[in-house]
Design a protein around this motif. Structure first.
Motif, PDB file in Angstrom:
ATOM      1  N   SER A  98       0.346   1.231 -14.412  1.00 11.70           N
ATOM      2  CA  SER A  98      -0.402   1.602 -13.207  1.00 11.70           C
ATOM      3  C   SER A  98      -1.760   0.908 -13.173  1.00 11.70           C
ATOM      4  CB  SER A  98      -0.565   3.120 -13.136  1.00 11.70           C
ATOM      5  OG  SER A  98      -1.282   3.495 -11.989  1.00 11.70           O
ATOM      6  N   ARG A  99      -2.425   0.857 -14.315  1.00 13.22           N
ATOM      7  CA  ARG A  99      -3.720   0.171 -14.378  1.00 13.22           C
ATOM      8  C   ARG A  99      -3.553  -1.326 -14.130  1.00 13.22           C
ATOM      9  NH1 ARG A  99      -5.917   3.038 -19.983  1.00 13.22           N
ATOM     10  NH2 ARG A  99      -6.087   5.184 -19.159  1.00 13.22           N
ATOM     11  N   MET A 100      -2.491  -1.905 -14.690  1.00 15.09           N
ATOM     12  CA  MET A 100      -2.230  -3.334 -14.511  1.00 15.09           C
ATOM     13  C   MET A 100      -1.994  -3.683 -13.047  1.00 15.09           C
ATOM     14  SD  MET A 100       0.616  -5.457 -13.854  1.00 15.09           S
ATOM     15  CE  MET A 100       2.015  -4.465 -14.361  1.00 15.09           C
ATOM     16  N   SER A 101      -1.380  -2.786 -12.294  1.00 11.41           N
ATOM     17  CA  SER A 101      -1.035  -3.078 -10.899  1.00 11.41           C
ATOM     18  C   SER A 101      -2.269  -3.321 -10.043  1.00 11.41           C
ATOM     19  CB  SER A 101      -0.205  -1.934 -10.308  1.00 11.41           C
ATOM     20  OG  SER A 101      -0.979  -0.752 -10.149  1.00 11.41           O
ATOM     21  N   ALA A 102      -3.426  -2.813 -10.475  1.00 16.37           N
ATOM     22  CA  ALA A 102      -4.660  -3.010  -9.704  1.00 16.37           C
ATOM     23  C   ALA A 102      -5.039  -4.485  -9.617  1.00 16.37           C
ATOM     24  CB  ALA A 102      -5.799  -2.207 -10.324  1.00 16.37           C
ATOM     25  N   GLU A 103      -4.555  -5.302 -10.557  1.00 18.11           N
ATOM     26  CA  GLU A 103      -4.844  -6.737 -10.526  1.00 18.11           C
ATOM     27  C   GLU A 103      -4.240  -7.405  -9.291  1.00 18.11           C
ATOM     28  OE1 GLU A 103      -3.401  -8.448 -14.126  1.00 18.11           O
ATOM     29  OE2 GLU A 103      -4.317  -6.904 -15.417  1.00 18.11           O
ATOM     30  N   ALA A 143       3.282   3.189  -9.253  1.00 23.68           N
ATOM     31  CA  ALA A 143       3.667   4.604  -9.277  1.00 23.68           C
ATOM     32  C   ALA A 143       3.624   5.193 -10.682  1.00 23.68           C
ATOM     33  CB  ALA A 143       5.068   4.766  -8.686  1.00 23.68           C
ATOM     34  N   GLY A 144       3.248   4.387 -11.670  1.00 21.78           N
ATOM     35  CA  GLY A 144       3.194   4.866 -13.045  1.00 21.78           C
ATOM     36  C   GLY A 144       4.553   4.908 -13.711  1.00 21.78           C
ATOM     37  N   VAL A 145       5.486   4.107 -13.212  1.00 22.38           N
ATOM     38  CA  VAL A 145       6.855   4.083 -13.729  1.00 22.38           C
ATOM     39  C   VAL A 145       7.103   2.744 -14.416  1.00 22.38           C
ATOM     40  CG1 VAL A 145       9.301   4.239 -13.134  1.00 22.38           C
ATOM     41  CG2 VAL A 145       7.626   5.607 -11.867  1.00 22.38           C
ATOM     42  N   PRO A 146       7.331   2.724 -15.742  1.00 10.34           N
ATOM     43  CA  PRO A 146       7.602   1.457 -16.421  1.00 10.34           C
ATOM     44  C   PRO A 146       8.999   0.945 -16.088  1.00 10.34           C
ATOM     45  CG  PRO A 146       7.828   3.284 -17.961  1.00 10.34           C
ATOM     46  CD  PRO A 146       7.316   3.874 -16.668  1.00 10.34           C
ATOM     47  N   SER A 147       9.183  -0.366 -16.182  1.00 12.18           N
ATOM     48  CA  SER A 147      10.454  -1.002 -15.831  1.00 12.18           C
ATOM     49  C   SER A 147      11.164  -1.503 -17.076  1.00 12.18           C
ATOM     50  CB  SER A 147      10.216  -2.171 -14.873  1.00 12.18           C
ATOM     51  OG  SER A 147       9.706  -1.722 -13.639  1.00 12.18           O
ATOM     52  N   VAL A 148      12.499  -1.486 -17.005  1.00 16.51           N
ATOM     53  CA  VAL A 148      13.355  -2.095 -18.024  1.00 16.51           C
ATOM     54  C   VAL A 148      14.020  -3.293 -17.355  1.00 16.51           C
ATOM     55  CG1 VAL A 148      15.216  -1.752 -19.683  1.00 16.51           C
ATOM     56  CG2 VAL A 148      13.771   0.191 -19.006  1.00 16.51           C
ATOM     57  N   VAL A 149      13.721  -4.508 -17.821  1.00 16.06           N
ATOM     58  CA  VAL A 149      14.165  -5.717 -17.121  1.00 16.06           C
ATOM     59  C   VAL A 149      14.586  -6.791 -18.110  1.00 16.06           C
ATOM     60  CG1 VAL A 149      12.612  -5.256 -15.172  1.00 16.06           C
ATOM     61  CG2 VAL A 149      11.848  -6.706 -17.038  1.00 16.06           C
ATOM     62  N   PHE A 150      15.415  -7.704 -17.624  1.00 15.73           N
ATOM     63  CA  PHE A 150      15.749  -8.891 -18.401  1.00 15.73           C
ATOM     64  C   PHE A 150      14.599  -9.891 -18.328  1.00 15.73           C
ATOM     65  CE2 PHE A 150      20.465  -7.966 -17.669  1.00 15.73           C
ATOM     66  CZ  PHE A 150      20.684  -7.607 -18.991  1.00 15.73           C
ATOM     67  N   ASP A 151      14.355 -10.573 -19.425  1.00 16.46           N
ATOM     68  CA  ASP A 151      13.319 -11.602 -19.504  1.00 16.46           C
ATOM     69  C   ASP A 151      13.857 -12.874 -18.846  1.00 16.46           C
ATOM     70  OD1 ASP A 151      11.296 -13.323 -20.109  1.00 16.46           O
ATOM     71  OD2 ASP A 151      11.532 -13.220 -22.285  1.00 16.46           O
ATOM     72  N   GLY A 190       0.808  -1.213   0.000  1.00 18.31           N
ATOM     73  CA  GLY A 190       0.000   0.000   0.000  1.00 18.31           C
ATOM     74  C   GLY A 190       0.842   1.263   0.000  1.00 18.31           C
ATOM     75  N   GLY A 191       0.168   2.388  -0.182  1.00 17.43           N
ATOM     76  CA  GLY A 191       0.829   3.688  -0.071  1.00 17.43           C
ATOM     77  C   GLY A 191       1.508   4.185  -1.319  1.00 17.43           C
ATOM     78  N   ILE A 192       1.372   3.486  -2.438  1.00 13.71           N
ATOM     79  CA  ILE A 192       2.021   3.912  -3.681  1.00 13.71           C
ATOM     80  C   ILE A 192       0.944   4.384  -4.653  1.00 13.71           C
ATOM     81  CG2 ILE A 192       3.484   3.235  -5.613  1.00 13.71           C
ATOM     82  CD1 ILE A 192       4.721   1.124  -3.839  1.00 13.71           C
ATOM     83  N   ILE A 193       1.076   5.606  -5.125  1.00  9.43           N
ATOM     84  CA  ILE A 193       0.125   6.180  -6.073  1.00  9.43           C
ATOM     85  C   ILE A 193       0.897   6.750  -7.254  1.00  9.43           C
ATOM     86  CG2 ILE A 193      -1.621   6.705  -4.332  1.00  9.43           C
ATOM     87  CD1 ILE A 193      -0.626   9.586  -4.331  1.00  9.43           C
ATOM     88  N   PRO A 194       0.276   6.834  -8.428  1.00 11.65           N
ATOM     89  CA  PRO A 194       0.980   7.377  -9.593  1.00 11.65           C
ATOM     90  C   PRO A 194       1.456   8.805  -9.346  1.00 11.65           C
ATOM     91  CG  PRO A 194      -1.043   6.279 -10.262  1.00 11.65           C
ATOM     92  CD  PRO A 194      -1.074   6.372  -8.765  1.00 11.65           C
ATOM     93  N   LEU A 246       4.538  -9.446 -15.277  1.00 13.87           N
ATOM     94  CA  LEU A 246       4.465  -8.052 -14.825  1.00 13.87           C
ATOM     95  C   LEU A 246       4.861  -7.063 -15.906  1.00 13.87           C
ATOM     96  CD1 LEU A 246       6.074  -8.473 -11.289  1.00 13.87           C
ATOM     97  CD2 LEU A 246       3.677  -7.943 -11.767  1.00 13.87           C
ATOM     98  N   VAL A 247       5.814  -7.448 -16.755  1.00  8.96           N
ATOM     99  CA  VAL A 247       6.297  -6.542 -17.802  1.00  8.96           C
ATOM    100  C   VAL A 247       5.779  -7.048 -19.140  1.00  8.96           C
ATOM    101  CG1 VAL A 247       8.321  -5.436 -18.830  1.00  8.96           C
ATOM    102  CG2 VAL A 247       8.347  -6.077 -16.422  1.00  8.96           C
ATOM    103  N   ARG A 248       4.634  -6.538 -19.520  1.00 14.78           N
ATOM    104  CA  ARG A 248       4.007  -6.913 -20.774  1.00 14.78           C
ATOM    105  C   ARG A 248       4.469  -5.942 -21.861  1.00 14.78           C
ATOM    106  NH1 ARG A 248      -1.758  -7.318 -17.488  1.00 14.78           N
ATOM    107  NH2 ARG A 248      -1.007  -8.878 -15.987  1.00 14.78           N
ATOM    108  N   PRO A 249       4.216  -6.250 -23.132  1.00 13.84           N
ATOM    109  CA  PRO A 249       4.706  -5.374 -24.204  1.00 13.84           C
ATOM    110  C   PRO A 249       4.265  -3.920 -24.083  1.00 13.84           C
ATOM    111  CG  PRO A 249       3.963  -7.464 -25.110  1.00 13.84           C
ATOM    112  CD  PRO A 249       3.590  -7.473 -23.665  1.00 13.84           C
ATOM    113  N   ASP A 250       3.125  -3.694 -23.436  1.00  9.60           N
ATOM    114  CA  ASP A 250       2.625  -2.323 -23.341  1.00  9.60           C
ATOM    115  C   ASP A 250       2.784  -1.710 -21.946  1.00  9.60           C
ATOM    116  OD1 ASP A 250       0.835  -3.987 -22.120  1.00  9.60           O
ATOM    117  OD2 ASP A 250      -0.969  -3.039 -22.958  1.00  9.60           O
ATOM    118  N   THR A 251       3.439  -2.422 -21.010  1.00 12.05           N
ATOM    119  CA  THR A 251       3.578  -1.870 -19.652  1.00 12.05           C
ATOM    120  C   THR A 251       5.037  -1.710 -19.222  1.00 12.05           C
ATOM    121  OG1 THR A 251       3.518  -4.064 -18.587  1.00 12.05           O
ATOM    122  CG2 THR A 251       1.393  -2.931 -18.944  1.00 12.05           C
ATOM    123  N   GLY A 252       5.982  -2.025 -20.106  1.00  7.88           N
ATOM    124  CA  GLY A 252       7.388  -1.888 -19.758  1.00  7.88           C
ATOM    125  C   GLY A 252       8.271  -2.306 -20.907  1.00  7.88           C
TER     126      GLY A 252
END
Length: 378
Positions: free
Chosen positions: A343-348, A288-296, A180-184, A304-310
Motif C-alpha cells: 500500500s505504501r509502495m503504491s503511492a509512488e 487496497a493493501g492486498v499483496p499479489s502472487v504473480v509469475f516473474d 483513484g478510489g482505492i483505499i486499504p 511492482l512485486v518486490r520481495p517485501d510487497t508480494g
C-alpha cells in the motif's frame, strides 16, 4: 475495462486536473458513456469489424452481403477522410498520443502526411518488450509505423531501452498511474481475488489448478477464489471448474467496473499471466493493501512485486506458484505485513506524479520535433 482503457481514463483525468484539454479518439464506438470529448473513426463497428464475404461459404449469406461490400468501402473511405482531416487540423500546441500502433496504422491508411507545423506525436507500448515474441506482427509493425514518432513511452526503463533499439526513436519510461478510489481495507478474509481478461495469455486454468493444489490441505480448504472478468475463454473456464468439482471454492464473478469493491474482502490477488507489461491489477491490489502472487514474467511485474510487497514466483512454475500460495495463506502476519508495504509502495504511482513525468517527456519530444529542428537552423 482492460488495463489500457483504465490507464487512458486515469491519465486523462489527471491531465485534465492539471489544466490540459483532453480529447479521445477511438477507432470504434465505446461501450459506456464518454467522460471526455470523443471522436470515433469507424462509427459502424459491425460493418468494419470483419470481412463480409471472405470465409463465408454460405451462398445465401454471400448473396445477402454482396450489396454491402461497396457501401463498406465507401464508408471506410469517408471515415478515413474524417480521421485525416481531424489530425491535419491540429496545430503545434497539440500532442497526439498513440496508445496502440493500430491507430497509427489506420492514420497511415488514411493518406495522412505530417507537417512541420503540425502536432507532436508520442507513441506508447503498453506491454513488455519480451511479449513481442508472442506477437511477431507487432514486432514488425512497431518500427514501421512508429518510425515518425517524436518520442515513444514504455512501462519500464528496460523496455524503453529495447524499444529504442528496435525503432530508432527516443524512448522513455512512463509508469501507469494508480486509478483513484482505492483505499486499504480492514477486513481481509480467506479470499483470493483475480481481476483478469479471460484470454489465453492470462493462463486462468493455471491459476485455478494452482489454487486447488494449494488448498488441498484441510487447514486451507476454507479459502475461496473469486475471479472477475470477461472474455473469449469464460465459458471454457466455467466448464473446467465443473470438471474439477471445485465450484464451491472457485467462482467466476463476471465483469466488474469496481475494482475497489472486488478487492475489499480479499487477502490475496492472483495473476498467472504468460506475459504482462505492467499488471495494473497488481497496483490496484497494492493500493487496497492486498499483496499479489504473480509469475516473474516481465520487468514491469518485478517493479511492482518486490520481495517485501508480494510473492514473485519463477516464470510458469505451477508447483512453485501453489507453494507460494500455501505459504501466503498460512502466514497471516507476513501476508499482512507485505500488504501494508504494498500500500505504501503504491503511492509512488500517484497520477500527479505520472503527469509530471509525462510533461517532461512531452517537452523532450517537442524539442525533437521537425518544427524545432527547423527553427534552430541559421
Amino acid at each position: 475495462m482492460g488495463g489500457r482503457s483504465t490507464y487512458m481514463e486515469t491519465i486523462s483525468e489527471a491531465l485534465s486536473t492539471a489544466g490540459v484539454a483532453v480529447t479521445h479518439v477511438s477507432l470504434w464506438p465505446g461501450t459506456s458513456p464518454a467522460k471526455f470529448p470523443t471522436v470515433v473513426v469507424f462509427r459502424r463497428e459491425r460493418l468494419h469489424a470483419g470481412p463480409l464475404l471472405r470465409g463465408n461459404g454460405n451462398p445465401m449469406k454471400r448473396l445477402w452481403a454482396l450489396p454491402f461490400v461497396a457501401f463498406k468501402r465507401m464508408d471506410r473511405l469517408w471515415a478515413l477522410r474524417r480521421f485525416r482531416r481531424f489530425i491535419s487540423g491540429l496545430g503545434s500546441d497539440t500532442i497526439v498520443v498513440f496508445t496502440d500502433v493500430k491507430s497509427r496504422m489506420v492514420l497511415k491508411e488514411s493518406g495522412f502526411t505530417r507537417k512541420e507545423s503540425g502536432p507532436v506525436f508520442i507513441g506508447q507500448h503498453h506491454t513488455s518488450f519480451d511479449a513481442l515474441k508472442y506477437e511477431t506482427w507487432l514486432c514488425e509493425a512497431l518500427p514501421e509505423n512508429f518510425a515518425d514518432m517524436d518520442a515513444i513511452t514504455a512501462l519500464t526503463p528496460q523496455d524503453a531501452a529495447q524499444l529504442e533499439q528496435l525503432t530508432g526513436v527516443p524512448c522513455y519510461h512512463l509508469r501507469n498511474p494508480l486509478p483513484g478510489g482505492i483505499i486499504p481495507g480492514t477486513s481481509h478474509g480467506p479470499i483470493a481475488v483475480a481481476l483478469v481478461r479471460f484470454t489465453w495469455e492470462k493462463q486462468i486454468d493455471v491459476m485455478i489448478r494452482s489454487f486447488v493444489a494449494a488448498t488441498a490441505s484441510p487447514d486451507l480448504g476454507h479459502w475461496k477464489l473469486l475471479i472477475y472478468g470477461e472474455g473469449d475463454l469464460y465459458e471454457q473456464m466455467e466448464t473446467y471448474i465443473r470438471e474439477l468439482g471445485v465450484g464451491g471454492r472457485v467462482m467466476l464473478m463476471g465483469r466488474t467496473d469496481d475494482a475497489a469493491a472486488a478487492l475489499r474482502p480479499a487477502s490475496l490477488n492472483l495473476l498467472t499471466s504468460r506475459f504482462e507489461g505492467f499488471g495494473l491489477t497488481i497496483l490496484e491490489a497494492a493500493a487496497a493493501g492486498v499483496p499479489s502472487v504473480v509469475f516473474d514474467c516481465s520487468p514491469g511485474v518485478r517493479s511492482l512485486v518486490r520481495p517485501d510487497t508480494g510473492y514473485l514466483v519463477p516464470e510458469n512454475d505451477e508447483e512453485a506458484y501453489a507453494e507460494a500460495l500455501r505459504e501466503a495463506m498460512r502466514d497471516n502476519s507476513e501476508r499482512n505485513r507485505r500488504g501494508v508495504l504494498a500500500s505504501r509502495m503504491s503511492a509512488e504511482y500517484a497520477p500527479e506524479r505520472v503527469v509530471d513525468d509525462f510533461g517532461k517527456i512531452a517537452v523532450a519530444a517537442a524539442g525533437d520535433h521537425p518544427r524545432s529542428r527547423r527553427t534552430e537552423q541559421p
